[in-house]
Enzyme design. Sequence first.
Site, PDB file in Angstrom:
ATOM      1  N   GLY A  87      -6.025   0.282  -7.490  1.00 60.92           N
ATOM      2  CA  GLY A  87      -6.074   1.561  -6.801  1.00 60.92           C
ATOM      3  C   GLY A  87      -7.446   1.838  -6.221  1.00 60.92           C
ATOM      4  N   SER A  88      -8.488   1.404  -6.922  1.00 52.10           N
ATOM      5  CA  SER A  88      -9.847   1.568  -6.400  1.00 52.10           C
ATOM      6  C   SER A  88     -10.027   0.774  -5.118  1.00 52.10           C
ATOM      7  CB  SER A  88     -10.869   1.122  -7.453  1.00 52.10           C
ATOM      8  OG  SER A  88     -10.791   1.936  -8.600  1.00 52.10           O
ATOM      9  N   ASP A 194      -2.454   9.212  -8.556  1.00 53.01           N
ATOM     10  CA  ASP A 194      -1.902   9.907  -9.722  1.00 53.01           C
ATOM     11  C   ASP A 194      -0.615  10.657  -9.390  1.00 53.01           C
ATOM     12  OD1 ASP A 194      -4.071   9.033 -11.138  1.00 53.01           O
ATOM     13  OD2 ASP A 194      -5.194  10.896 -10.986  1.00 53.01           O
ATOM     14  N   SER A 215      -2.267   3.504  -7.174  1.00 54.57           N
ATOM     15  CA  SER A 215      -2.762   2.619  -8.231  1.00 54.57           C
ATOM     16  C   SER A 215      -1.604   2.210  -9.112  1.00 54.57           C
ATOM     17  CB  SER A 215      -3.822   3.325  -9.073  1.00 54.57           C
ATOM     18  OG  SER A 215      -4.157   2.544 -10.213  1.00 54.57           O
ATOM     19  N   HIS A 220      -0.386   4.337 -14.883  1.00 53.98           N
ATOM     20  CA  HIS A 220       0.100   5.051 -13.712  1.00 53.98           C
ATOM     21  C   HIS A 220       1.632   5.052 -13.615  1.00 53.98           C
ATOM     22  CE1 HIS A 220      -3.677   6.223 -11.756  1.00 53.98           C
ATOM     23  NE2 HIS A 220      -4.169   5.199 -12.432  1.00 53.98           N
ATOM     24  N   ASN A 288     -11.575  -9.498   0.404  1.00 60.05           N
ATOM     25  CA  ASN A 288     -10.355 -10.149  -0.077  1.00 60.05           C
ATOM     26  C   ASN A 288      -9.821  -9.280  -1.200  1.00 60.05           C
ATOM     27  OD1 ASN A 288      -8.243 -11.684  -0.948  1.00 60.05           O
ATOM     28  ND2 ASN A 288      -9.477 -13.382  -1.720  1.00 60.05           N
TER      29      ASN A 288
END
Length: 437
Positions: A87-88, A194, A215, A220, A288
């Site tokens: 998710g980041s 979220d 994410s 999650h 990547n």
Amino acid sequence: MTKEQLQEEIIQKVREYYALAHAPKQEFIPGVSRINYAGRVFDCSELENATEAVLEFWLTSGKWTKRFEQSLAKYLGVKYALMVNSGSSANLLAFFALTSPLLQERQVKRGDEIITLAAGFPTTIAPMIQYGALPVFVDIDERANIDVSALDSALSPKTKAVMIAHTLGSPFDITSVKAFCTRHNLWLIEDNCDALGSLYQGRKTGTFGDIGTSSFYPPHHLTTGEGGAVYTSDPLLKKILLSMRDWGRECFCESGVDNTCGARFSKQCGELPYGYDHKYVYSHFGFNLKATDLQAAIGVAQLEKIESFSAKRRENHARLCELLQGVRGLSVIGARDEASPSWFGCLMMVDSAQRRVALVQHLESKGIQTRALFAGNIIKHPCFTHLENGRDYRVVGDLARTNAMMERGFWVGVYPGLEQAQIEYIAQAIKEGCNAR
């Protein structure tokens, strides 16, 4: 024995293993059993898919990834979804897509400003800092989402975008934020990490903005272990996202495929020699960020359960709110009328910082895992020590509600793995902690 027969035998053994290792549920023992704020919820289908992917041994993104992306896009009601490794990374990719020169006058450049929140997870704003854009922090409202009344004060000639999350699954005032962005020709990135499955006016969150992110980390709404996604219905943004996800290349051939464009050796690109191999032409400084087929295979099985997961989250949240009505000194943070959250957790506040500390310690002593609202106020953290207000970021107002949430807020889990006995135990422990003086 053929390889197909052997594979079926292996899958059957996986089913037997699941029944022995994962299917049995331990009895919940109040005060003894640990209640985590979140966790994996799965059945044998995840193991079967993962085993098939391992036996195929493609390893990188492939047919399972494509299937997952298509299924996710269909579920959300958008044209394109791209799987990434977290998710980041989804937030990183979503933001950096806005820095593409292909966007011309709407390109985000260094020194431009992005309206966001200090109350939330750090990777919503980290890409801005890393690139050299300035986050502009506004306060939250009584529902812990963006205070839309502060948007006009946050606006400047350098503002290019709004990038904010739906707090713990509760949608922000999308109507007002979207109208503000449209009025001022701003990009909107919805951090939906979220909130997968949450609804606003009957439509899934993450689909109102130009780009949405998710994410798939184990806590999650669905999990692939590590993993995430970006999604959009804009074909130009999709082109940029795909390029930046895959090293910045200009070629859009899938992994293991050559010459999709039919002109691999017959293009003139930049100042490269005519006919330079199109697979090695780069139109962006990218990354990547691809996920693997093993992760995607698990995600395919998880996505089939997402509606039941969301229903259970809503049920658990509603029951916990019902049980906590009228508790002295405690406020449960609800959602706006036009929203139907797929709750990530149940957020609440108490009447003093000292009481919050005592209450969360009480809950943890009872085996109930608690969490703060992530960073609370990100500018209070050590990572901001060497950043200067006005130069590296900007703050609108005093962030009073943000600071109050940091000092007095916390949340507990409502994920689908929790049953009514556990929800009732959480509520009872909260009541005990609140009544203790």
